[in-house]
Design a protein around this motif. Sequence first.
Motif, mmCIF file in Angstrom:
data_model
loop_
_atom_site.group_PDB
_atom_site.id
_atom_site.type_symbol
_atom_site.label_atom_id
_atom_site.label_comp_id
_atom_site.label_asym_id
_atom_site.label_seq_id
_atom_site.Cartn_x
_atom_site.Cartn_y
_atom_site.Cartn_z
ATOM 1 N N UNK A 96 0.769 -1.244 0.000
ATOM 2 C CA UNK A 96 0.000 0.000 0.000
ATOM 3 C C UNK A 96 0.792 1.282 0.000
ATOM 4 N N UNK A 97 2.127 1.227 0.068
ATOM 5 C CA UNK A 97 2.916 2.460 0.067
ATOM 6 C C UNK A 97 2.755 3.190 -1.260
ATOM 7 N N UNK A 98 2.685 4.532 -1.200
ATOM 8 C CA UNK A 98 2.567 5.336 -2.417
ATOM 9 C C UNK A 98 3.928 5.685 -3.005
ATOM 10 N N UNK A 99 4.971 5.559 -2.190
ATOM 11 C CA UNK A 99 6.315 5.861 -2.676
ATOM 12 C C UNK A 99 7.339 5.248 -1.723
ATOM 13 N N UNK A 100 8.422 4.770 -2.284
ATOM 14 C CA UNK A 100 9.576 4.353 -1.492
ATOM 15 C C UNK A 100 10.765 5.118 -2.051
ATOM 16 N N UNK A 101 11.372 5.943 -1.221
ATOM 17 C CA UNK A 101 12.524 6.753 -1.650
ATOM 18 C C UNK A 101 13.670 6.493 -0.684
ATOM 19 N N UNK A 102 14.825 6.150 -1.214
ATOM 20 C CA UNK A 102 15.973 5.856 -0.365
ATOM 21 C C UNK A 102 17.191 6.621 -0.883
ATOM 22 N N UNK A 103 17.659 7.556 -0.057
ATOM 23 C CA UNK A 103 18.884 8.292 -0.364
ATOM 24 C C UNK A 103 20.072 7.399 0.011
ATOM 25 N N UNK A 104 20.764 6.897 -0.978
ATOM 26 C CA UNK A 104 21.772 5.868 -0.743
ATOM 27 C C UNK A 104 23.125 6.421 -0.336
ATOM 28 N N UNK A 105 23.296 7.749 -0.417
ATOM 29 C CA UNK A 105 24.568 8.347 -0.004
ATOM 30 C C UNK A 105 24.683 8.442 1.511
ATOM 31 N N UNK A 106 23.551 8.408 2.194
ATOM 32 C CA UNK A 106 23.601 8.538 3.648
ATOM 33 C C UNK A 106 24.125 7.250 4.282
ATOM 34 N N UNK A 107 24.480 7.329 5.526
ATOM 35 C CA UNK A 107 24.987 6.180 6.279
ATOM 36 C C UNK A 107 23.976 5.032 6.187
ATOM 37 N N UNK A 108 24.438 3.873 5.752
ATOM 38 C CA UNK A 108 23.522 2.745 5.551
ATOM 39 C C UNK A 108 22.825 2.320 6.835
ATOM 40 N N UNK A 109 23.420 2.636 7.982
ATOM 41 C CA UNK A 109 22.796 2.252 9.255
ATOM 42 C C UNK A 109 21.554 3.081 9.541
ATOM 43 N N UNK A 110 21.390 4.211 8.796
ATOM 44 C CA UNK A 110 20.255 5.093 9.043
ATOM 45 C C UNK A 110 19.074 4.802 8.121
ATOM 46 N N UNK A 111 19.317 4.042 7.074
ATOM 47 C CA UNK A 111 18.275 3.832 6.073
ATOM 48 C C UNK A 111 17.550 2.512 6.239
ATOM 49 N N UNK A 112 16.829 2.136 5.185
ATOM 50 C CA UNK A 112 16.108 0.871 5.169
ATOM 51 C C UNK A 112 17.090 -0.294 5.142
ATOM 52 N N UNK A 113 16.684 -1.384 5.741
ATOM 53 C CA UNK A 113 17.547 -2.570 5.806
ATOM 54 C C UNK A 113 17.017 -3.626 4.834
ATOM 55 N N UNK A 114 17.721 -3.799 3.740
ATOM 56 C CA UNK A 114 17.401 -4.854 2.791
ATOM 57 C C UNK A 114 18.571 -5.008 1.841
ATOM 58 N N UNK A 115 18.776 -6.248 1.370
ATOM 59 C CA UNK A 115 19.904 -6.501 0.465
ATOM 60 C C UNK A 115 19.828 -5.642 -0.792
ATOM 61 N N UNK A 116 18.621 -5.274 -1.194
ATOM 62 C CA UNK A 116 18.450 -4.441 -2.383
ATOM 63 C C UNK A 116 19.235 -3.144 -2.269
ATOM 64 N N UNK A 117 19.131 -2.480 -1.112
ATOM 65 C CA UNK A 117 19.782 -1.180 -0.959
ATOM 66 C C UNK A 117 21.295 -1.338 -0.852
ATOM 67 N N UNK A 118 21.743 -2.424 -0.244
ATOM 68 C CA UNK A 118 23.188 -2.696 -0.221
ATOM 69 C C UNK A 118 23.704 -2.919 -1.642
ATOM 70 N N UNK A 119 22.927 -3.636 -2.449
ATOM 71 C CA UNK A 119 23.327 -3.857 -3.841
ATOM 72 C C UNK A 119 23.387 -2.542 -4.601
ATOM 73 N N UNK A 120 22.400 -1.670 -4.382
ATOM 74 C CA UNK A 120 22.392 -0.377 -5.055
ATOM 75 C C UNK A 120 23.636 0.433 -4.698
ATOM 76 N N UNK A 121 23.980 0.428 -3.414
ATOM 77 C CA UNK A 121 25.186 1.161 -2.988
ATOM 78 C C UNK A 121 26.441 0.572 -3.621
ATOM 79 N N UNK A 122 26.501 -0.752 -3.698
ATOM 80 C CA UNK A 122 27.690 -1.382 -4.271
ATOM 81 C C UNK A 122 27.841 -1.056 -5.752
#
Length: 398
Positions: free
Chosen positions: A103-129
Amino acid sequence: MNTQSENSASATPADGVIDWLTNGTRDERFIDNIFAQMCIRLQQAGIPLKRSTLHVMIHHPQWLGARMMWSDGKREAEITLADYNVRERSEYIGSAANEIHDGADEVREKLEQDSSLGRKHALYDDMRSLGMTDYVAWPMFHTLGKRHLVTFATDRPGGFNDADIAGLKKLLPVLALVSEIRIKNRLARTLLETYVGSHAGELILAGATRRGTGTTVRAAIMICDLRDFTKISDNWPRDDVIDLLNDYFDAMSEPIARHGGEILKFIGDGLLAIFPLSQPNACANLLHAVTEARQAMAALNERNNGTGRAPLNYGIGVHVGDVMYGNIGSSSRLDFTVIGPAVNMASRLEALTKTIGKKVLLSRAFAELVEKEFALEHVGQHEVRGFSEPIELFAYPG
Protein backbone atom coordinates in the motif's frame (compact mmCIF):
# COMPACT_ATOMS: atom_id res chain seq x y z
CA MET A 1 -4.46 34.75 -15.57
CA ASN A 2 -1.09 33.85 -17.12
CA THR A 3 -1.72 30.45 -18.71
CA GLN A 4 1.56 30.44 -20.58
CA SER A 5 3.46 30.99 -17.32
CA GLU A 6 1.55 28.18 -15.58
CA ASN A 7 2.23 25.75 -18.44
CA SER A 8 5.91 26.67 -18.38
CA ALA A 9 6.06 26.13 -14.64
CA SER A 10 4.57 22.65 -14.99
CA ALA A 11 6.97 21.62 -17.75
CA THR A 12 9.41 18.82 -16.85
CA PRO A 13 12.43 17.19 -18.53
CA ALA A 14 10.25 14.15 -19.25
CA ASP A 15 7.61 15.96 -21.33
CA GLY A 16 9.10 14.89 -24.65
CA VAL A 17 9.24 11.28 -23.48
CA ILE A 18 5.60 11.48 -22.37
CA ASP A 19 4.63 12.74 -25.82
CA TRP A 20 6.55 9.84 -27.41
CA LEU A 21 4.85 7.32 -25.09
CA THR A 22 1.47 8.75 -26.03
CA ASN A 23 1.92 9.06 -29.78
CA GLY A 24 5.00 7.14 -30.84
CA THR A 25 4.55 3.63 -29.47
CA ARG A 26 1.38 2.41 -31.17
CA ASP A 27 3.27 0.09 -33.52
CA GLU A 28 5.40 -1.51 -30.79
CA ARG A 29 3.93 -4.76 -29.51
CA PHE A 30 6.18 -5.52 -26.54
CA ILE A 31 6.30 -3.50 -23.33
CA ASP A 32 9.93 -4.46 -22.57
CA ASN A 33 11.05 -2.77 -25.81
CA ILE A 34 9.00 0.35 -24.98
CA PHE A 35 10.40 0.41 -21.45
CA ALA A 36 14.03 0.22 -22.57
CA GLN A 37 13.51 2.93 -25.19
CA MET A 38 11.73 5.08 -22.60
CA CYS A 39 14.71 4.88 -20.24
CA ILE A 40 17.15 5.82 -23.02
CA ARG A 41 14.97 8.80 -23.96
CA LEU A 42 14.78 9.90 -20.32
CA GLN A 43 18.59 9.94 -20.25
CA GLN A 44 18.70 11.95 -23.45
CA ALA A 45 16.23 14.40 -21.92
CA GLY A 46 18.67 15.09 -19.10
CA ILE A 47 17.33 12.89 -16.30
CA PRO A 48 20.40 11.12 -14.84
CA LEU A 49 18.92 7.64 -14.99
CA LYS A 50 21.32 4.77 -14.37
CA ARG A 51 19.02 1.84 -13.70
CA SER A 52 15.27 1.23 -13.86
CA THR A 53 12.94 -1.71 -13.33
CA LEU A 54 9.35 -2.46 -14.21
CA HIS A 55 7.63 -5.23 -12.22
CA VAL A 56 4.33 -6.59 -13.53
CA MET A 57 1.96 -9.36 -12.52
CA ILE A 58 1.46 -11.78 -15.41
CA HIS A 59 -0.47 -14.68 -13.80
CA HIS A 60 1.11 -17.34 -15.94
CA PRO A 61 0.45 -20.93 -14.75
CA GLN A 62 4.06 -21.14 -13.60
CA TRP A 63 5.01 -17.49 -13.02
CA LEU A 64 3.42 -14.83 -10.82
CA GLY A 65 5.24 -11.89 -12.32
CA ALA A 66 8.07 -10.55 -14.43
CA ARG A 67 10.76 -7.94 -13.84
CA MET A 68 12.11 -5.89 -16.72
CA MET A 69 15.44 -4.25 -15.85
CA TRP A 70 17.18 -1.60 -17.91
CA SER A 71 20.74 -0.52 -17.11
CA ASP A 72 22.84 2.34 -18.46
CA GLY A 73 24.37 1.49 -21.83
CA LYS A 74 21.87 -1.24 -22.67
CA ARG A 75 19.53 -1.14 -25.67
CA GLU A 76 17.19 -3.78 -24.31
CA ALA A 77 15.61 -4.68 -20.98
CA GLU A 78 16.54 -7.90 -19.23
CA ILE A 79 13.51 -9.97 -18.25
CA THR A 80 13.44 -12.12 -15.10
CA LEU A 81 10.45 -14.26 -14.11
CA ALA A 82 9.26 -14.71 -10.52
CA ASP A 83 7.43 -17.82 -9.36
CA TYR A 84 4.45 -17.93 -7.00
CA ASN A 85 6.62 -18.51 -3.93
CA VAL A 86 8.67 -15.33 -4.37
CA ARG A 87 6.74 -13.47 -1.66
CA GLU A 88 7.90 -15.97 0.93
CA ARG A 89 11.60 -15.33 0.26
CA SER A 90 14.01 -12.80 1.74
CA GLU A 91 14.55 -11.13 -1.63
CA TYR A 92 10.94 -9.91 -1.44
CA ILE A 93 10.25 -9.53 2.29
CA GLY A 94 11.06 -5.96 3.30
CA SER A 95 11.86 -4.88 -0.25
CA ALA A 96 10.48 -1.86 -2.06
CA ALA A 97 8.16 -4.20 -3.96
CA ASN A 98 6.85 -5.52 -0.63
CA GLU A 99 6.17 -1.99 0.64
CA ILE A 100 4.46 -0.90 -2.58
CA HIS A 101 2.27 -4.01 -2.77
CA ASP A 102 1.34 -3.46 0.88
CA GLY A 103 0.00 0.00 0.00
CA ALA A 104 2.92 2.46 0.07
CA ASP A 105 2.57 5.34 -2.42
CA GLU A 106 6.32 5.86 -2.68
CA VAL A 107 9.58 4.35 -1.49
CA ARG A 108 12.52 6.75 -1.65
CA GLU A 109 15.97 5.86 -0.36
CA LYS A 110 18.88 8.29 -0.36
CA LEU A 111 21.77 5.87 -0.74
CA GLU A 112 24.57 8.35 0.00
CA GLN A 113 23.60 8.54 3.65
CA ASP A 114 24.99 6.18 6.28
CA SER A 115 23.52 2.74 5.55
CA SER A 116 22.80 2.25 9.26
CA LEU A 117 20.26 5.09 9.04
CA GLY A 118 18.27 3.83 6.07
CA ARG A 119 16.11 0.87 5.17
CA LYS A 120 17.55 -2.57 5.81
CA HIS A 121 17.40 -4.85 2.79
CA ALA A 122 19.90 -6.50 0.46
CA LEU A 123 18.45 -4.44 -2.38
CA TYR A 124 19.78 -1.18 -0.96
CA ASP A 125 23.19 -2.70 -0.22
CA ASP A 126 23.33 -3.86 -3.84
CA MET A 127 22.39 -0.38 -5.06
CA ARG A 128 25.19 1.16 -2.99
CA SER A 129 27.69 -1.38 -4.27
CA LEU A 130 26.76 -0.33 -7.82
CA GLY A 131 27.47 3.30 -6.96
CA MET A 132 23.84 4.43 -6.85
CA THR A 133 23.05 7.53 -4.85
CA ASP A 134 19.27 7.67 -5.01
CA TYR A 135 16.49 5.12 -5.51
CA VAL A 136 12.77 5.68 -5.88
CA ALA A 137 9.89 3.24 -6.38
CA TRP A 138 6.25 3.99 -7.17
CA PRO A 139 3.14 1.90 -7.73
CA MET A 140 1.88 1.84 -11.30
CA PHE A 141 -1.89 1.50 -11.33
CA HIS A 142 -3.85 -0.45 -13.88
CA THR A 143 -7.62 -0.84 -14.16
CA LEU A 144 -9.54 -1.75 -11.00
CA GLY A 145 -6.67 -0.74 -8.73
CA LYS A 146 -4.25 -3.46 -9.82
CA ARG A 147 -0.78 -2.49 -8.60
CA HIS A 148 2.43 -2.97 -10.48
CA LEU A 149 5.77 -1.35 -9.69
CA VAL A 150 8.33 0.89 -11.39
CA THR A 151 11.69 1.96 -9.94
CA PHE A 152 14.38 4.45 -10.94
CA ALA A 153 17.95 4.83 -9.65
CA THR A 154 20.78 7.29 -10.33
CA ASP A 155 24.46 7.56 -9.50
CA ARG A 156 24.60 11.35 -9.72
CA PRO A 157 25.99 12.97 -6.52
CA GLY A 158 23.04 14.29 -4.58
CA GLY A 159 20.63 11.98 -6.37
CA PHE A 160 17.58 13.04 -8.35
CA ASN A 161 16.60 16.68 -8.11
CA ASP A 162 13.03 17.99 -7.78
CA ALA A 163 12.62 18.45 -11.53
CA ASP A 164 13.72 14.85 -12.17
CA ILE A 165 11.24 13.48 -9.65
CA ALA A 166 8.44 15.68 -11.01
CA GLY A 167 9.14 14.45 -14.54
CA LEU A 168 9.24 10.80 -13.55
CA LYS A 169 6.01 11.14 -11.57
CA LYS A 170 4.32 12.89 -14.48
CA LEU A 171 5.34 9.97 -16.69
CA LEU A 172 3.68 7.29 -14.58
CA PRO A 173 0.02 7.57 -15.70
CA VAL A 174 1.02 7.43 -19.37
CA LEU A 175 3.36 4.48 -18.76
CA ALA A 176 0.49 2.77 -16.92
CA LEU A 177 -1.83 3.14 -19.91
CA VAL A 178 0.76 2.05 -22.44
CA SER A 179 1.85 -0.93 -20.36
CA GLU A 180 -1.66 -2.09 -19.47
CA ILE A 181 -2.59 -2.52 -23.13
CA ARG A 182 0.52 -4.60 -23.86
CA ILE A 183 0.34 -6.64 -20.66
CA LYS A 184 -3.33 -7.49 -21.18
CA ASN A 185 -2.62 -8.47 -24.78
CA ARG A 186 0.14 -10.74 -23.52
CA LEU A 187 -2.14 -12.07 -20.76
CA ALA A 188 -4.84 -12.90 -23.32
CA ARG A 189 -2.27 -14.73 -25.41
CA THR A 190 -0.94 -16.56 -22.34
CA LEU A 191 -4.43 -17.64 -21.27
CA LEU A 192 -5.22 -18.94 -24.75
CA GLU A 193 -1.90 -20.79 -24.98
CA THR A 194 -2.56 -22.25 -21.53
CA TYR A 195 -6.07 -23.49 -22.18
CA VAL A 196 -6.25 -24.25 -25.91
CA GLY A 197 -2.60 -24.47 -27.07
CA SER A 198 -0.33 -22.08 -28.94
CA HIS A 199 -1.54 -22.75 -32.49
CA ALA A 200 -5.23 -22.65 -31.64
CA GLY A 201 -4.56 -19.54 -29.55
CA GLU A 202 -3.01 -17.78 -32.53
CA LEU A 203 -6.00 -18.67 -34.71
CA ILE A 204 -8.47 -17.42 -32.10
CA LEU A 205 -6.58 -14.14 -31.68
CA ALA A 206 -6.61 -13.77 -35.45
CA GLY A 207 -10.42 -13.93 -35.39
CA ALA A 208 -11.27 -17.61 -35.77
CA THR A 209 -14.13 -17.48 -33.26
CA ARG A 210 -17.22 -18.24 -35.35
CA ARG A 211 -19.00 -21.46 -34.43
CA GLY A 212 -18.75 -24.16 -37.06
CA THR A 213 -15.75 -22.68 -38.83
CA GLY A 214 -12.59 -24.67 -39.25
CA THR A 215 -10.17 -26.28 -41.63
CA THR A 216 -9.31 -29.81 -42.66
CA VAL A 217 -5.88 -30.80 -41.38
CA ARG A 218 -3.96 -33.98 -42.08
CA ALA A 219 -2.25 -34.95 -38.86
CA ALA A 220 -0.84 -37.70 -36.73
CA ILE A 221 -3.13 -38.07 -33.72
CA MET A 222 -2.07 -39.27 -30.29
CA ILE A 223 -4.44 -40.08 -27.42
CA CYS A 224 -3.08 -41.08 -24.02
CA ASP A 225 -4.98 -42.27 -20.98
CA LEU A 226 -3.99 -43.15 -17.43
CA ARG A 227 -4.94 -46.59 -16.14
CA ASP A 228 -6.90 -47.26 -12.90
CA PHE A 229 -7.42 -43.54 -12.26
CA THR A 230 -10.86 -44.08 -10.73
CA LYS A 231 -9.36 -46.41 -8.13
CA ILE A 232 -6.56 -43.95 -7.41
CA SER A 233 -8.92 -40.97 -7.05
CA ASP A 234 -11.20 -42.94 -4.74
CA ASN A 235 -8.42 -44.05 -2.39
CA TRP A 236 -5.87 -41.24 -2.36
CA PRO A 237 -6.17 -37.82 -0.69
CA ARG A 238 -7.35 -35.09 -3.07
CA ASP A 239 -4.07 -33.13 -3.05
CA ASP A 240 -2.08 -36.28 -3.80
CA VAL A 241 -4.34 -37.01 -6.77
CA ILE A 242 -3.83 -33.49 -8.14
CA ASP A 243 -0.05 -33.75 -7.68
CA LEU A 244 -0.02 -37.14 -9.37
CA LEU A 245 -1.99 -35.86 -12.37
CA ASN A 246 0.24 -32.83 -12.75
CA ASP A 247 3.38 -34.97 -12.63
CA TYR A 248 1.89 -37.40 -15.15
CA PHE A 249 0.86 -34.63 -17.53
CA ASP A 250 4.29 -33.01 -17.22
CA ALA A 251 5.94 -36.30 -18.15
CA MET A 252 3.70 -36.70 -21.19
CA SER A 253 3.25 -33.09 -22.30
CA GLU A 254 6.74 -31.67 -22.27
CA PRO A 255 8.13 -34.12 -24.87
CA ILE A 256 5.08 -33.51 -27.08
CA ALA A 257 5.65 -29.76 -27.07
CA ARG A 258 9.41 -30.21 -27.53
CA HIS A 259 8.88 -32.22 -30.71
CA GLY A 260 6.35 -29.90 -32.32
CA GLY A 261 3.09 -31.48 -31.22
CA GLU A 262 0.14 -29.56 -29.87
CA ILE A 263 -1.98 -30.72 -26.96
CA LEU A 264 -5.55 -29.74 -27.76
CA LYS A 265 -7.14 -30.84 -24.52
CA PHE A 266 -6.83 -32.72 -21.27
CA ILE A 267 -9.79 -35.01 -20.71
CA GLY A 268 -9.82 -36.07 -17.07
CA ASP A 269 -6.74 -38.27 -16.90
CA GLY A 270 -6.22 -38.34 -20.68
CA LEU A 271 -4.91 -36.04 -23.36
CA LEU A 272 -5.38 -35.45 -27.08
CA ALA A 273 -2.48 -34.17 -29.17
CA ILE A 274 -1.83 -33.71 -32.87
CA PHE A 275 1.28 -33.45 -35.01
CA PRO A 276 0.21 -31.74 -38.29
CA LEU A 277 1.79 -33.39 -41.31
CA SER A 278 2.52 -29.92 -42.68
CA GLN A 279 5.49 -30.02 -40.30
CA PRO A 280 8.60 -31.94 -41.43
CA ASN A 281 8.95 -35.44 -39.94
CA ALA A 282 5.72 -35.08 -37.97
CA CYS A 283 5.13 -38.82 -37.51
CA ALA A 284 8.72 -39.50 -36.52
CA ASN A 285 8.55 -36.58 -34.10
CA LEU A 286 5.45 -38.10 -32.51
CA LEU A 287 7.35 -41.34 -31.79
CA HIS A 288 10.37 -39.42 -30.49
CA ALA A 289 7.98 -37.65 -28.12
CA VAL A 290 6.48 -40.99 -27.05
CA THR A 291 9.98 -42.37 -26.38
CA GLU A 292 10.88 -39.43 -24.14
CA ALA A 293 7.49 -39.51 -22.43
CA ARG A 294 7.97 -43.20 -21.58
CA GLN A 295 11.38 -42.41 -20.11
CA ALA A 296 9.87 -39.59 -18.08
CA MET A 297 7.10 -41.87 -16.83
CA ALA A 298 9.66 -44.50 -15.82
CA ALA A 299 11.56 -41.85 -13.84
CA LEU A 300 8.30 -40.64 -12.26
CA ASN A 301 7.36 -44.19 -11.23
CA GLU A 302 10.78 -44.65 -9.67
CA ARG A 303 10.30 -41.49 -7.61
CA ASN A 304 6.78 -42.54 -6.64
CA ASN A 305 8.06 -45.96 -5.59
CA GLY A 306 10.35 -44.23 -3.11
CA THR A 307 7.32 -42.59 -1.48
CA GLY A 308 5.21 -45.75 -1.35
CA ARG A 309 3.00 -44.92 -4.31
CA ALA A 310 2.02 -47.56 -6.83
CA PRO A 311 3.44 -47.23 -10.36
CA LEU A 312 1.30 -45.42 -12.92
CA ASN A 313 0.23 -47.28 -16.04
CA TYR A 314 -1.03 -45.75 -19.25
CA GLY A 315 -2.02 -46.52 -22.83
CA ILE A 316 -1.34 -44.57 -26.03
CA GLY A 317 -3.22 -44.89 -29.34
CA VAL A 318 -1.78 -43.38 -32.53
CA HIS A 319 -3.34 -42.93 -35.96
CA VAL A 320 -2.97 -40.58 -38.93
CA GLY A 321 -5.66 -39.01 -41.09
CA ASP A 322 -7.73 -35.96 -41.95
CA VAL A 323 -9.44 -34.16 -39.11
CA MET A 324 -11.70 -31.14 -38.91
CA TYR A 325 -9.88 -28.53 -36.82
CA GLY A 326 -12.01 -25.66 -35.57
CA ASN A 327 -14.83 -24.29 -33.43
CA ILE A 328 -17.45 -26.69 -32.12
CA GLY A 329 -19.96 -26.12 -29.33
CA SER A 330 -23.02 -24.18 -28.22
CA SER A 331 -23.97 -20.65 -29.23
CA SER A 332 -22.11 -19.20 -26.23
CA ARG A 333 -19.45 -21.77 -25.35
CA LEU A 334 -17.01 -23.16 -27.93
CA ASP A 335 -14.22 -25.69 -27.97
CA PHE A 336 -11.37 -25.39 -30.47
CA THR A 337 -10.59 -29.02 -31.18
CA VAL A 338 -10.36 -31.76 -33.80
CA ILE A 339 -13.04 -34.24 -34.75
CA GLY A 340 -13.42 -36.98 -37.34
CA PRO A 341 -13.00 -40.73 -37.88
CA ALA A 342 -9.22 -40.45 -37.49
CA VAL A 343 -9.64 -39.14 -33.93
CA ASN A 344 -12.12 -41.93 -33.17
CA MET A 345 -9.61 -44.50 -34.43
CA ALA A 346 -6.83 -43.17 -32.18
CA SER A 347 -9.23 -43.32 -29.23
CA ARG A 348 -10.19 -46.93 -30.01
CA LEU A 349 -6.53 -47.94 -30.29
CA GLU A 350 -5.80 -46.42 -26.90
CA ALA A 351 -8.65 -48.48 -25.43
CA LEU A 352 -7.28 -51.63 -27.10
CA THR A 353 -3.94 -51.27 -25.29
CA LYS A 354 -5.74 -52.64 -22.22
CA THR A 355 -6.78 -55.91 -23.89
CA ILE A 356 -3.77 -56.43 -26.16
CA GLY A 357 -1.32 -55.64 -23.37
CA LYS A 358 0.81 -53.13 -25.27
CA LYS A 359 1.42 -49.61 -24.00
CA VAL A 360 1.55 -47.99 -27.46
CA LEU A 361 -0.57 -49.13 -30.41
CA LEU A 362 -0.22 -47.75 -33.93
CA SER A 363 -2.49 -48.16 -36.93
CA ARG A 364 -1.05 -49.53 -40.17
CA ALA A 365 -1.66 -46.14 -41.83
CA PHE A 366 0.66 -44.52 -39.30
CA ALA A 367 3.14 -47.41 -39.18
CA GLU A 368 3.72 -47.23 -42.94
CA LEU A 369 5.03 -43.68 -42.53
CA VAL A 370 7.66 -44.56 -39.91
CA GLU A 371 8.52 -48.27 -40.33
CA LYS A 372 11.80 -47.53 -42.14
CA GLU A 373 13.05 -45.46 -39.21
CA PHE A 374 11.58 -47.26 -36.20
CA ALA A 375 11.46 -50.91 -35.13
CA LEU A 376 7.79 -51.79 -34.77
CA GLU A 377 6.13 -54.98 -33.58
CA HIS A 378 3.33 -56.39 -35.72
CA VAL A 379 0.46 -57.52 -33.48
CA GLY A 380 -1.99 -58.69 -36.15
CA GLN A 381 -5.49 -57.66 -37.12
CA HIS A 382 -8.02 -56.73 -34.46
CA GLU A 383 -11.64 -55.76 -34.32
CA VAL A 384 -12.02 -52.08 -33.52
CA ARG A 385 -15.31 -50.87 -32.09
CA GLY A 386 -17.15 -48.66 -34.56
CA PHE A 387 -15.24 -49.90 -37.61
CA SER A 388 -16.61 -52.65 -39.83
CA GLU A 389 -13.33 -54.28 -40.85
CA PRO A 390 -10.50 -55.56 -38.61
CA ILE A 391 -7.58 -53.15 -38.38
CA GLU A 392 -3.95 -54.20 -38.71
CA LEU A 393 -2.03 -52.95 -35.69
CA PHE A 394 1.56 -52.42 -34.60
CA ALA A 395 3.09 -51.90 -31.19
CA TYR A 396 5.94 -49.47 -30.53
CA PRO A 397 8.36 -51.14 -28.12
CA GLY A 398 10.41 -47.92 -27.81
